[in-house]
Each structure stands twice: as C-alpha cells, then as structure tokens.
Design a protein around this motif. Structure first.
Motif, mmCIF file in Angstrom:
data_model
loop_
_atom_site.group_PDB
_atom_site.id
_atom_site.type_symbol
_atom_site.label_atom_id
_atom_site.label_comp_id
_atom_site.label_asym_id
_atom_site.label_seq_id
_atom_site.Cartn_x
_atom_site.Cartn_y
_atom_site.Cartn_z
ATOM 1 N N ASN A 1 28.067 58.220 32.853
ATOM 2 C CA ASN A 1 29.368 58.417 33.497
ATOM 3 C C ASN A 1 29.275 58.696 34.995
ATOM 4 O OD1 ASN A 1 30.556 58.137 30.947
ATOM 5 N ND2 ASN A 1 30.440 60.329 30.543
ATOM 6 N N ILE A 2 28.321 58.056 35.654
ATOM 7 C CA ILE A 2 28.198 58.141 37.110
ATOM 8 C C ILE A 2 28.298 56.723 37.671
ATOM 9 C CG2 ILE A 2 26.703 58.729 39.050
ATOM 10 C CD1 ILE A 2 27.848 61.158 37.641
ATOM 11 N N GLU A 3 29.148 56.532 38.658
ATOM 12 C CA GLU A 3 29.274 55.229 39.280
ATOM 13 C C GLU A 3 28.747 55.300 40.710
ATOM 14 O OE1 GLU A 3 33.881 55.242 40.868
ATOM 15 O OE2 GLU A 3 33.499 54.595 38.796
ATOM 16 N N TYR A 4 28.398 54.131 41.242
ATOM 17 C CA TYR A 4 27.771 54.094 42.556
ATOM 18 C C TYR A 4 28.454 53.062 43.447
ATOM 19 C CZ TYR A 4 25.599 49.592 41.513
ATOM 20 O OH TYR A 4 25.393 48.261 41.228
ATOM 21 N N GLN A 5 28.202 53.187 44.740
ATOM 22 C CA GLN A 5 28.687 52.215 45.723
ATOM 23 C C GLN A 5 27.660 52.123 46.849
ATOM 24 O OE1 GLN A 5 32.543 53.074 47.345
ATOM 25 N NE2 GLN A 5 32.630 51.229 48.574
ATOM 26 N N LEU A 6 27.418 50.897 47.317
ATOM 27 C CA LEU A 6 26.467 50.667 48.401
ATOM 28 C C LEU A 6 27.212 50.245 49.656
ATOM 29 C CD1 LEU A 6 23.659 48.724 46.499
ATOM 30 C CD2 LEU A 6 23.528 51.058 47.366
ATOM 31 N N SER A 7 26.853 50.860 50.777
ATOM 32 C CA SER A 7 27.419 50.492 52.076
ATOM 33 C C SER A 7 26.268 50.024 52.964
ATOM 34 C CB SER A 7 28.132 51.677 52.723
ATOM 35 O OG SER A 7 29.186 52.134 51.887
ATOM 36 N N GLU A 8 26.396 48.820 53.488
ATOM 37 C CA GLU A 8 25.311 48.225 54.270
ATOM 38 C C GLU A 8 25.426 48.611 55.739
ATOM 39 O OE1 GLU A 8 24.031 43.713 55.334
ATOM 40 O OE2 GLU A 8 24.211 44.201 53.204
#
Length: 471
Positions: free
Chosen positions: A176-183
């Motif tokens: 139940n952990i979501e992630y996001q990548l910022s370049e």
C-alpha cells in the motif's frame, strides 16, 4: 382664489373622525407585528426540519460527523471483486510524501539519445529496480541509508552488473505504498517520492522462473550473464539470499511454457525452475540447496592481460599490445587500495607512483569489466619490472587439492593450470622470507606460480619451480 381657500379651511370635520384614524393606526401596527412573528416562526421551523434530516441522512463526504465506517456506493462500472482480492491492511493514513534524490550525474559527456537511468517496477515483492548509466563514483550507502530509515521502504540492496560503468540497486516497498519519479537529470539527480496509497493493493499469486538461491555479489551477475537473452532481475529472499528471476505470470502453465522455450533454445535443463509467491511477499529460498553450481562457462576469478603503459590518468593506467587476436589488446586498469603491485622477479611491493609510461606490465583483472572501448576493469594484481628473458609467474586461485598414487600433490587452479608438487618444488611466503611446506597449499588460497614448461593439454599441466603463497 383666496376666497376659495378660506371656504376650504372652514369645512366642518365629521364627529368621530379622529377616533377612526387612531383605531386604524393601532390595527396596522398589530398586523405588522404579527407578520414578523410569523416569519421568525417559519424560519425556526425550517431550521429544525433541516437538523432532523441531517441526523437521519448524514452526508458521507461532509464534516458534520464521524462517517468513517459508512461505505460509499460502488460505481456500476466497477469490476466486482472478492474481499480476498485486496490486502487486509488498511492504507496508511494520509501523510506528506517523502522525497529522495537519486544522483545520476554521468561521468563523461554522452549523446542526448543515450539513457541516463532506467527504472523497472516488479512484484513479488513490490520493488523498483534502478539502473544508472555511466556512473563511476556512486555512493550506495549515502543513497540507501535515508531510504532504509523510512517506514515506507522495506529494503534496499545492490544488484551487481558485469559492467562497471553502470550501477543497479533495488528499492523494495511495503504494501500500500505508491511512488512517483521526477526527472532532474539536468541537475544530476532523479527524485523518488513515496506516499501511502489511497487504495489497497491487489494481492495475487505470481509465477516466475527462478534460479537456485545464491549469496549475491558477482555470483548472481555471472549466473545472469550465462543465461539466454531475456529480462532477468535480482530479488532478495525471506532468508536473506538472492535469486535470479524472470517473468511475472498469472498461471503456472504460462511459466512452464516459457521454461520449455528457454530449454529448447539451449539452456541446460535444471538451470531455472518454476516458482511462485504472493505479490506482496518475498520469495522463499531453496532449503534443499545451499550453493549453486554455475554453468560450465564459469569465469576464472581473474583474467590475465598485458601490454605497454600508454597513459596514466589519476588511478587509471592504460596498457596496450599489438596482438590483434587479443580481446583485451587495449584495456584500462583501475588501481585501488586493494590492488597489489609487485616486481615480477622477487615480489617486492611497489605503488602506482612507481609505474611510468613505456613500462611493460602483466596484470590480473576482474572479469567484471565495462563494455566500453577500451574496456575498463579493476586490477587485482600487477607485475612490473619484468626481465626480458624471464617467464612471468602465473597468478591463480587454488580450486582443489588432491594426492596422486605416486605420492605427489595435485593442485588444480582457476587458470586452467594443474600443478604437480614434489620435493623439488620451492614453497615460500609472498615476500620469500619464509619457507613453507605443502600443507600451506589449501583450496581458496591465492598463489604465484613460476614454471618453465607446461603441456599443451587443457587444462595445462606442469611441475612448478617455485610457488609463493599470498597472505
């Protein structure tokens, strides 16, 4: 006109007119007061009705009460699922996302079309596999430490590659952990943001192809390199070992079909096997097999290269020879604190400062090297100051020790060389100051071997003149 005005003012008023006017004014005041009372009464009644309605039919998205246990209606387009299809754990209460910077500044200038990094998302367990390209000075501990301190990270571990110009590591996420990548590659980093998921993760069984369990490090990298072309990754088991895995299949049949196809393409049967676990779990290791036997193409612990020093740049030494058939005719040696530099004749220790352009060197380097041109590898041992008429000693690791019927000791090494030890063989410490007996030759020891003649067989066989045992 004045006469008319006088006559108008002298008109007599009827008796009782004053009383009638006063009575009318009193009635008007009473009527106005009654209207105000009626208005206030209606408003109060409306408010009371509204309160009663809100108590009976609360709004699920309102702020007037605690409605956390009241389920919201499902949309007609939702796919019906069983309660077992999702994790039993409720998503963590909303909190601010955590952000971590992953440095990805490249060492050299590359084409804009060349990738700076690559991230793969895998399940069983949920993990992100980061691969950073053309990175030389990556501080894994500095990256992993803050991640491991987070409650939203399960584990962080290295994934060794047979390419020193690339770095790979795994960030394992809990349920139940979501992630996001910022370049932000222009600034030399990628930002990883983590936050609790608004919805529970779907839990399902996943089938995959798995190697036997290993200790990790170069062992897993060599195993993966020996497999047929395909997508493989490293995963940590519940016991802390490592597996090379491939595929995420919904059914066992799909996994078995992929395994059969790989074996038809030449993979030795038994190299991989079908395994499974739940998507939120780490796989279990193989309790019946503590070690893994690598395929017959196992590399030696080091590779011998030679050449003349053409360039010295910091801790990197470039050597080159004229042998067109030599795959390492030009190679860059990375010198580090573990590199041993010795004179070839008497094993006196030297340093990087003692090496100069034009020197002839023999070096033993790690099989793990870059795919760049020229290739680059870490030097384990360098032999310098080589006399023109001298046979350069062989650096090897002992893999087996046995006795032959004639009483001689048989030493097998990882350099395709078998040594027969007899009473004439000189055995000494590395510095040559102390004589040793044959009991010092144990499996796993690193040795330097001087010999004159060897058979042309594979492996070659020889009676060495002298052996030096490294500490």
């Amino acid at each position: 006109m004045n006469k008319g005005k006088e006559n108008y003012n002298n008109i007599p008023l009827p008796d009782g007119l004053s009383d009638a006017i006063r009575t009318g004014m009193d009635r008007g005041q009473k009527y106005t007061a009654k209207k105000w009372i009626t208005g206030f009464g209606s408003l109060a009644a409306a408010c009371l009705c509204l309160v009663v309605i809100m108590r009976i039919f609360p709004f699920t998205n309102g702020t007037g009460g605690d409605n956390s246990n009241i389920p919201s209606p499902a949309n007609s387009s939702d796919t019906p699922v069983t309660p077992q299809a999702f994790s039993d754990e409720r998503p963590v209460e909303v909190q601010n996302p955590e952000s971590y910077r992953i440095p990805c500044k490249q060492t050299t200038e590359t084409s804009p079309k060349m990738p700076v990094y690559h991230v793969e998302e895998k399940w069983a367990p949920h993990r992100l596999i980061f691969t950073l390209y053309d990175i030389r000075d990556f501080d894994f501990d500095a990256v992993s430490k803050p991640l491991l301190e987070s409650s939203m990270v399960q584990d962080v571990y290295r994934s060794i590659l047979l390419d020193d110009s690339a770095v790979s590591f795994v960030v394992e996420l809990p349920i139940n952990i979501e992630y996001q990548l910022s370049e932000h590659t222009g600034d030399g980093y990628v930002e990883l943001s983590l936050r609790p998921s608004d919805t529970a993760d779907e839990i399902r069984e996943i089938y995959f192809l798995s190697s036997p369990e290993m200790d990790g490090g170069e062992e897993t990298a060599l195993f993966r390199e020996s497999l047929p072309a395909g997508e493989y990754s490293i995963v940590k088991t519940r016991e802390g070992k490592f597996l090379v895995v491939s595929g995420e299949f919904e059914t066992q049949q799909e996994a078995e079909e992929m395994l059969a196809q790989l074996e038809q393409n030449g993979m030795e049967p038994g190299t991989l096997q079908v395994a499974s676990c739940m998507s939120d779990e780490s796989p279990a290791g193989s309790a019946s097999q503590d070690t893994v036997t690598l395929p017959e193409t196992t590399m030696p612990s080091s590779i011998r290269v030679y050449g003349t020093v053409t360039e010295i740049n910091g801790s990197q030494v470039t050597i080159s020879n004229d042998n067109q058939d030599d795959p390492y005719s030009t190679i860059i040696l990375n010198i580090n604190e573990d590199t041993l530099i010795l004179t070839a004749e008497d094993c006196k220790e030297k340093t990087l400062k003692d090496l100069q352009k034009g020197d002839i060197l023999y070096a033993y380097v790690s099989p793990v090297m870059t795919r760049s041109l020229p290739p680059m590898s870490n030097a384990e041992l360098i032999l310098c100051q080589i006399p023109a008429d001298m046979m350069v000693p062989t650096y090897a690791a002992i893999t087996d020790v046995s006795s032959d019927p004639d009483g001689s000791l048989r030493i097998t090494t990882d350099q395709e060389l078998v040594c027969y030890i007899n009473e004439d063989t000189v055995i000494k410490t590395l510095d040559g100051k102390k004589d040793l007996d044959s009991s010092a030759l144990q499996s796993g020891n690193k040795i330097l071997i001087w010999y004159q003649i060897a058979t042309l067989s594979i492996p070659a066989q020889t009676n060495p003149d002298e052996i030096r045992v490294l500490p």
